[in-house]
Design a protein around this motif. Structure first.
Motif, short mmCIF file in Angstrom:
data_model
loop_
_atom_site.label_atom_id
_atom_site.label_comp_id
_atom_site.label_asym_id
_atom_site.label_seq_id
_atom_site.Cartn_x
_atom_site.Cartn_y
_atom_site.Cartn_z
N TRP A 114 37.68 86.01 54.72
CA TRP A 114 39.02 86.10 55.32
C TRP A 114 39.38 87.56 55.62
CZ3 TRP A 114 37.90 81.74 56.23
CH2 TRP A 114 38.03 80.61 55.43
N GLY A 115 38.97 88.45 54.73
CA GLY A 115 39.23 89.88 54.95
C GLY A 115 38.56 90.39 56.21
N ILE A 116 37.32 89.95 56.42
CA ILE A 116 36.59 90.40 57.61
C ILE A 116 37.22 89.81 58.87
CG2 ILE A 116 34.37 90.28 58.83
CD1 ILE A 116 33.03 90.29 56.01
N ILE A 117 37.54 88.50 58.80
CA ILE A 117 38.14 87.85 59.98
C ILE A 117 39.50 88.48 60.32
CG2 ILE A 117 39.11 85.69 60.88
CD1 ILE A 117 36.98 84.19 59.27
N ALA A 118 40.36 88.62 59.30
CA ALA A 118 41.70 89.19 59.54
C ALA A 118 41.59 90.64 60.00
CB ALA A 118 42.55 89.09 58.28
N GLY A 119 40.63 91.38 59.46
CA GLY A 119 40.41 92.77 59.89
C GLY A 119 39.97 92.83 61.35
N THR A 120 39.07 91.90 61.73
CA THR A 120 38.61 91.85 63.12
C THR A 120 39.76 91.50 64.06
OG1 THR A 120 36.54 91.01 62.22
CG2 THR A 120 36.80 90.91 64.62
N ILE A 121 40.62 90.56 63.63
CA ILE A 121 41.79 90.20 64.45
C ILE A 121 42.70 91.43 64.61
CG2 ILE A 121 43.92 88.82 64.47
CD1 ILE A 121 42.28 86.54 63.14
N THR A 122 42.95 92.13 63.48
CA THR A 122 43.79 93.33 63.53
C THR A 122 43.26 94.33 64.55
OG1 THR A 122 44.13 93.06 61.14
CG2 THR A 122 44.87 95.13 62.10
N LEU A 123 41.96 94.64 64.43
CA LEU A 123 41.36 95.64 65.32
C LEU A 123 41.29 95.14 66.76
CD1 LEU A 123 38.48 97.02 63.08
CD2 LEU A 123 40.59 98.18 63.74
N GLY A 124 40.93 93.87 66.93
CA GLY A 124 40.81 93.29 68.28
C GLY A 124 42.13 93.40 69.02
N ILE A 125 43.21 92.95 68.37
CA ILE A 125 44.53 93.00 69.00
C ILE A 125 44.95 94.45 69.22
CG2 ILE A 125 46.98 92.49 68.60
CD1 ILE A 125 46.15 89.80 67.56
N HIS A 126 44.54 95.32 68.29
CA HIS A 126 44.93 96.72 68.45
C HIS A 126 44.24 97.37 69.65
CE1 HIS A 126 47.02 100.22 67.17
NE2 HIS A 126 45.93 100.94 67.22
N PHE A 127 42.96 97.11 69.83
CA PHE A 127 42.26 97.68 70.98
C PHE A 127 42.77 97.07 72.29
CE2 PHE A 127 39.07 98.99 67.82
CZ PHE A 127 38.95 100.32 68.20
N TRP A 128 43.21 95.82 72.21
CA TRP A 128 43.70 95.12 73.40
C TRP A 128 45.10 95.61 73.78
CZ3 TRP A 128 46.14 89.64 73.16
CH2 TRP A 128 46.40 89.18 74.48
N LYS A 129 46.05 95.60 72.83
CA LYS A 129 47.45 95.88 73.16
C LYS A 129 47.92 97.29 72.76
CE LYS A 129 48.98 91.86 74.85
NZ LYS A 129 49.62 91.75 76.17
N GLN A 130 47.20 97.95 71.85
CA GLN A 130 47.57 99.28 71.36
C GLN A 130 48.99 99.32 70.81
OE1 GLN A 130 45.81 102.60 72.20
NE2 GLN A 130 43.95 101.49 72.64
N ASN A 131 49.38 98.25 70.15
CA ASN A 131 50.71 98.18 69.56
C ASN A 131 50.56 97.99 68.04
OD1 ASN A 131 53.15 97.26 68.45
ND2 ASN A 131 53.77 96.25 70.34
N MET A 132 50.85 99.06 67.31
CA MET A 132 50.60 99.09 65.87
C MET A 132 51.23 97.91 65.12
SD MET A 132 51.00 102.66 63.86
CE MET A 132 51.26 102.38 62.13
N MET A 133 52.53 97.70 65.37
CA MET A 133 53.25 96.65 64.64
C MET A 133 52.65 95.28 64.90
SD MET A 133 55.38 97.95 62.78
CE MET A 133 56.28 96.56 62.21
N LEU A 134 52.34 95.03 66.17
CA LEU A 134 51.78 93.73 66.56
C LEU A 134 50.44 93.50 65.85
CD1 LEU A 134 52.12 91.27 68.52
CD2 LEU A 134 50.64 92.53 70.10
N SER A 135 49.59 94.52 65.85
CA SER A 135 48.26 94.39 65.25
C SER A 135 48.37 94.10 63.75
CB SER A 135 47.44 95.67 65.43
OG SER A 135 47.75 96.30 66.64
N ILE A 136 49.26 94.85 63.07
CA ILE A 136 49.40 94.69 61.62
C ILE A 136 49.98 93.31 61.30
CG2 ILE A 136 50.63 95.56 59.58
CD1 ILE A 136 50.39 98.37 60.80
#
Lengths: 109, 227
Positions: A71-93
């Motif tokens: 779950w840590g790896i999946i949630a971490g990948t989601i965090t980074l994926g969304i961050h590289f896509w939208k570059q919005n810190m709050m949204l990614s976290i």
């Protein structure tokens, strides 16, 4: 432990912690030129510390492999994926944390 | 300008607010369950202001008085701050009396935010760093207070919310990685810590990684100067 011993215990922890934060400021005071290598560290150490802190957060999941690791790896990948896509810190976290909470509480195997 | 800066600092610390109030309350409840009244977690949070050490001291308070052990454990766990301070020497300078509080309140999260955040031109950078320090401090202390007061009445249960801290550091790491010219430090730091975690274990890997990183940078510095 008496109350006085408790107060001393807490005071030692407090002063020691303060020392770890203040000592470099005393060793390299403002009015003296800071050694060049110390300035160099100021530039190149913080990026490494950010990497170190990421591993620190995952330390338990790395040492004990279980479903929380996954779950840590999946949630971490989601965090980074969304961050590289939208570059919005709050949204990614938010997205990363929400997915971790959902996976941990509702997905069992 | 002041209120704009405060607003900007608040926005940047919202994830930390969630994490610190939750973890602070967990700590307060833990103290309550260990038999201490709310003054203990509140004052310890306010005077030590270092999450993991506060849990360790809670255990030590239940045992026999051992000042050297307190000193030794606190120093080992918190020695990483020495490296944060070296990194922030120039950034925190020239902030006057506020600098004392900014150094006092320099925890992992505050350091990471204050180092990483690129502030827009309408924001006072030093003022911003001060507010981040102040807010993070307030979150942690109020979390510990709440946990200590409500400890007997409620149990906070939201397993997984602590991932907010992991997500925060991941995002700050990603920002650093996107913006930097050379990835040497970030990648070395990541790999080095991963290896030392397996070699020396959870107790020592932070300090060992930081010392090794300084040695690696020392070698690199010599090579660059020699050029």
């Amino acid at each position: 432990m008496t109350l006085t011993e408790q107060i001393i215990t807490i005071a030692i922890a407090s002063v020691t912690t303060m020392a770890t934060r203040f000592v470099p400021f005393f060793v390299f005071p403002e009015h003296k030129p800071t050694p060049r290598f110390v300035k160099y560290l100021g530039d190149y150490l913080p990026p490494a510390i950010l990497g170190i802190l990421v591993v620190y957060c995952y330390k338990d999941q790395i040492l004990t492999i279980n479903r929380e690791t996954l779950w840590g790896i999946i949630a971490g990948t989601i965090t980074l994926g969304i961050h590289f896509w939208k570059q919005n810190m709050m949204l990614s976290i938010l997205a990363g944390t929400a997915s971790y909470i959902l996976l941990l509480n509702f997905v069992h195997f | 300008m002041k209120s704009q800066t405060f607003k900007f600092a608040f926005q940047k610390t919202i994830p930390i607010m969630a994490g610190f109030i939750f973890l602070g309350a967990t700590y307060g409840i833990y103290m309550h369950q260990s038999g201490f009244n709310f003054l203990y977690p509140t004052l310890m949070a306010a005077t030590i202001f270092g999450g993991s050490v506060e849990f360790v001291i809670a255990n030590l308070l239940l045992g026999k008085f051992n000042p050297w052990l307190v000193f030794f454990l606190t120093f080992i766990i918190n020695s990483r701050h020495l490296f944060y301070a070296i990194s922030m020497l120039s950034k925190y300078r020239g902030t006057g009396r506020k600098q004392i509080f900014m150094v006092f309140g320099m925890c992992d999260e505050t350091f990471a935010i204050n180092y990483s955040t690129k502030v827009p031109s309408n924001i006072d950078h030093k003022e911003f760093m001060f507010y981040v320090t102040l807010l993070d401090y307030a979150y942690w202390v109020s979390g510990a207070f709440l946990g200590g007061v409500l400890g007997g009445l409620i149990t906070i249960k939201l397993p997984g919310l602590d991932f907010v801290m992991t997500a925060l550091f991941l995002v700050l790491f990603a920002n650093q990685f996107i913006n930097e010219k050379s990835h040497f430090s970030t990648i070395t730091g990541l790999l080095l810590t991963f290896i030392t975690l397996f070699v020396v274990g959870t107790q020592w890997f932070l300090l060992v990684s930081l010392i090794l990183m300084v040695i690696i940078l020392r070698i690199r510095y010599h090579r660059e100067v020699a050029k």
